[in-house]
Design an enzyme around this catalytic site. Structure first.
Site, PDB file in Angstrom:
ATOM      1  N   LYS A   9      59.830  82.582  51.662  1.00 59.53           N
ATOM      2  CA  LYS A   9      59.219  82.950  52.937  1.00 59.53           C
ATOM      3  C   LYS A   9      59.580  84.391  53.335  1.00 59.53           C
ATOM      4  CE  LYS A   9      58.885  78.193  54.609  1.00 59.53           C
ATOM      5  NZ  LYS A   9      59.040  77.271  55.752  1.00 59.53           N
ATOM      6  N   TYR A  49      49.187  74.568  55.729  1.00 58.88           N
ATOM      7  CA  TYR A  49      49.927  73.838  56.754  1.00 58.88           C
ATOM      8  C   TYR A  49      48.998  72.981  57.613  1.00 58.88           C
ATOM      9  CZ  TYR A  49      54.282  76.387  55.726  1.00 58.88           C
ATOM     10  OH  TYR A  49      55.431  76.876  55.127  1.00 58.88           O
ATOM     11  N   ARG A  85      62.901  70.068  45.598  1.00 58.22           N
ATOM     12  CA  ARG A  85      63.082  69.603  46.989  1.00 58.22           C
ATOM     13  C   ARG A  85      64.559  69.353  47.291  1.00 58.22           C
ATOM     14  NH1 ARG A  85      59.180  69.799  51.079  1.00 58.22           N
ATOM     15  NH2 ARG A  85      60.011  67.895  51.976  1.00 58.22           N
ATOM     16  N   THR A  91      64.512  70.073  55.914  1.00 57.95           N
ATOM     17  CA  THR A  91      63.682  71.117  56.528  1.00 57.95           C
ATOM     18  C   THR A  91      64.481  72.017  57.469  1.00 57.95           C
ATOM     19  OG1 THR A  91      61.770  69.645  56.391  1.00 57.95           O
ATOM     20  CG2 THR A  91      61.608  71.498  57.926  1.00 57.95           C
ATOM     21  N   ARG A 102      68.702  75.759  51.851  1.00 54.19           N
ATOM     22  CA  ARG A 102      68.595  75.856  53.304  1.00 54.19           C
ATOM     23  C   ARG A 102      69.948  75.620  53.974  1.00 54.19           C
ATOM     24  NH1 ARG A 102      63.060  72.247  53.472  1.00 54.19           N
ATOM     25  NH2 ARG A 102      61.532  73.948  53.406  1.00 54.19           N
ATOM     26  N   ASN A 112      63.264  78.765  57.272  1.00 57.31           N
ATOM     27  CA  ASN A 112      64.127  77.991  56.375  1.00 57.31           C
ATOM     28  C   ASN A 112      63.993  78.381  54.904  1.00 57.31           C
ATOM     29  OD1 ASN A 112      61.612  76.995  56.072  1.00 57.31           O
ATOM     30  ND2 ASN A 112      62.081  74.882  56.602  1.00 57.31           N
ATOM     31  N   HIS A 115      59.409  77.374  50.941  1.00 59.01           N
ATOM     32  CA  HIS A 115      58.509  76.222  50.924  1.00 59.01           C
ATOM     33  C   HIS A 115      58.642  75.594  49.550  1.00 59.01           C
ATOM     34  CE1 HIS A 115      55.010  73.649  51.010  1.00 59.01           C
ATOM     35  NE2 HIS A 115      54.758  74.103  49.792  1.00 59.01           N
ATOM     36  N   GLU A 126      48.670  72.668  45.582  1.00 62.80           N
ATOM     37  CA  GLU A 126      49.247  73.922  46.087  1.00 62.80           C
ATOM     38  C   GLU A 126      49.319  74.992  44.994  1.00 62.80           C
ATOM     39  OE1 GLU A 126      52.963  72.793  47.943  1.00 62.80           O
ATOM     40  OE2 GLU A 126      51.926  71.905  49.662  1.00 62.80           O
TER      41      GLU A 126
HETATM   42  P1  IDP Z   1      59.079  71.174  54.578  1.00 60.50           P
HETATM   43  O1  IDP Z   1      58.947  72.686  54.511  1.00 60.50           O
HETATM   44  O2  IDP Z   1      60.524  70.754  54.484  1.00 60.50           O
HETATM   45  O3  IDP Z   1      58.186  70.458  53.617  1.00 60.50           O
HETATM   46  P2  IDP Z   1      57.203  70.423  56.702  1.00 60.50           P
HETATM   47  O4  IDP Z   1      57.381  69.279  57.651  1.00 60.50           O
HETATM   48  O5  IDP Z   1      56.137  70.337  55.668  1.00 60.50           O
HETATM   49  O6  IDP Z   1      58.650  70.730  56.062  1.00 60.50           O
HETATM   50  O7  IDP Z   1      56.950  71.711  57.615  1.00 60.50           O
HETATM   51  C1  IDP Z   1      56.510  72.911  57.038  1.00 60.50           C
HETATM   52  C2  IDP Z   1      57.244  74.063  57.702  1.00 60.50           C
HETATM   53  O8  IDP Z   1      56.951  74.078  59.100  1.00 60.50           O
HETATM   54  C3  IDP Z   1      58.771  73.969  57.633  1.00 60.50           C
HETATM   55  O9  IDP Z   1      59.295  74.440  56.409  1.00 60.50           O
HETATM   56  C4  IDP Z   1      59.176  74.842  58.792  1.00 60.50           C
HETATM   57  O10 IDP Z   1      59.107  76.223  58.462  1.00 60.50           O
HETATM   58  C5  IDP Z   1      58.095  74.533  59.811  1.00 60.50           C
HETATM   59  N1  IDP Z   1      58.514  73.477  60.737  1.00 60.50           N
HETATM   60  C6  IDP Z   1      58.562  72.133  60.510  1.00 60.50           C
HETATM   61  N2  IDP Z   1      59.000  71.459  61.576  1.00 60.50           N
HETATM   62  C7  IDP Z   1      59.242  72.402  62.530  1.00 60.50           C
HETATM   63  C8  IDP Z   1      59.705  72.339  63.900  1.00 60.50           C
HETATM   64  O11 IDP Z   1      60.002  71.277  64.466  1.00 60.50           O
HETATM   65  N3  IDP Z   1      59.817  73.535  64.552  1.00 60.50           N
HETATM   66  C9  IDP Z   1      59.504  74.716  63.980  1.00 60.50           C
HETATM   67  N4  IDP Z   1      59.057  74.824  62.722  1.00 60.50           N
HETATM   68  C10 IDP Z   1      58.932  73.683  62.000  1.00 60.50           C
HETATM   69 MG    MG Z   2      56.124  70.342  53.596  1.00 61.69          MG
END
Ligand code: IDP
Ligand code: MG
Length: 154
Positions: A9, A49, A85, A91, A102, A112, A115, A126
């Site tokens: 990122k 997203y 993962r 996350t 992370r 974080n 991705h 993807e």
């Molecule tokens: P992941 O990246 O662990 O797969 P996802 O739920 O797919 O998590 O969410 C994608 C991205 O959206 C996360 O990596 C993070 O950058 C952002 N994100 C997810 N949940 C939140 C939140 O509650 N607040 C702010 N950003 C979030």
């Molecule tokens: Mg995700």
């Protein structure tokens, strides 16, 4: 052999952590099958997203993903989707376990670091979203020989 998508990122590039993160994947034994820098657009992020489109943080998330280019990686290995993962961790960086990318490198639920595709199906979708076929390479390396795995794992 599985392939999965990782995005480093913008925060990772801004903090100068790209090498640290790539190093962790390489040291684990994942093979870099594709790697490129690209500037993401609103269009690709709306797709990528789409599962978060109705969340309040969606506009901020998209903005944070366009602040600088990202580095997209196609990583290959046995069970690569799950392995990556696990290496990425939970996350939210504050909840991710120490030892994970992370957990070691982020204090944020949004900024974080990486991705990582969350299933074999999303990895396939993807990878097509971020790489053309000719940008993913097959070459001799640890994942193609028996010195990174036992014979019966391949
Ligand atoms: P992941 O990246 O662990 O797969 P996802 O739920 O797919 O998590 O969410 C994608 C991205 O959206 C996360 O990596 C993070 O950058 C952002 N994100 C997810 N949940 C939140 C939140 O509650 N607040 C702010 N950003 C979030
Ligand atoms: Mg995700």
């Amino acid at each position: 052999m599985e392939r999965t998508l990782v995005l480093l990122k913008p925060v990772t590039l801004q903090r100068g952590l790209a090498g640290e993160v790539i190093k962790r994947f390489e040291q684990k034994g994942l093979k870099i099958a594709g790697m490129k820098m690209m500037q993401l657009t609103d269009e690709i992020l709306n797709e990528h997203y789409s599962h978060l489109a109705d969340r309040p943080f969606f506009p901020g998330l998209k903005l944070s993903m366009t602040r600088t280019p990202v580095i997209a990686l196609c990583l290959e290995g046995v069970g690569a989707v799950d392995v990556v993962r696990q290496l990425a961790g939970a996350t939210n960086g504050r909840k991710a376990l120490p030892g994970t990318i992370r957990g070691d490198l982020s204090m944020s639920g949004q900024q974080n670091i990486v991705h990582a595709s969350d299933s074999l199906e999303s990895a396939s979708v993807e990878l097509k979203r971020f790489f053309r076929e000719e940008e993913i390479f097959s070459y001799e390396g640890i994942a193609a020989t028996d010195y990174g795995y036992a014979d019966d794992e391949l």
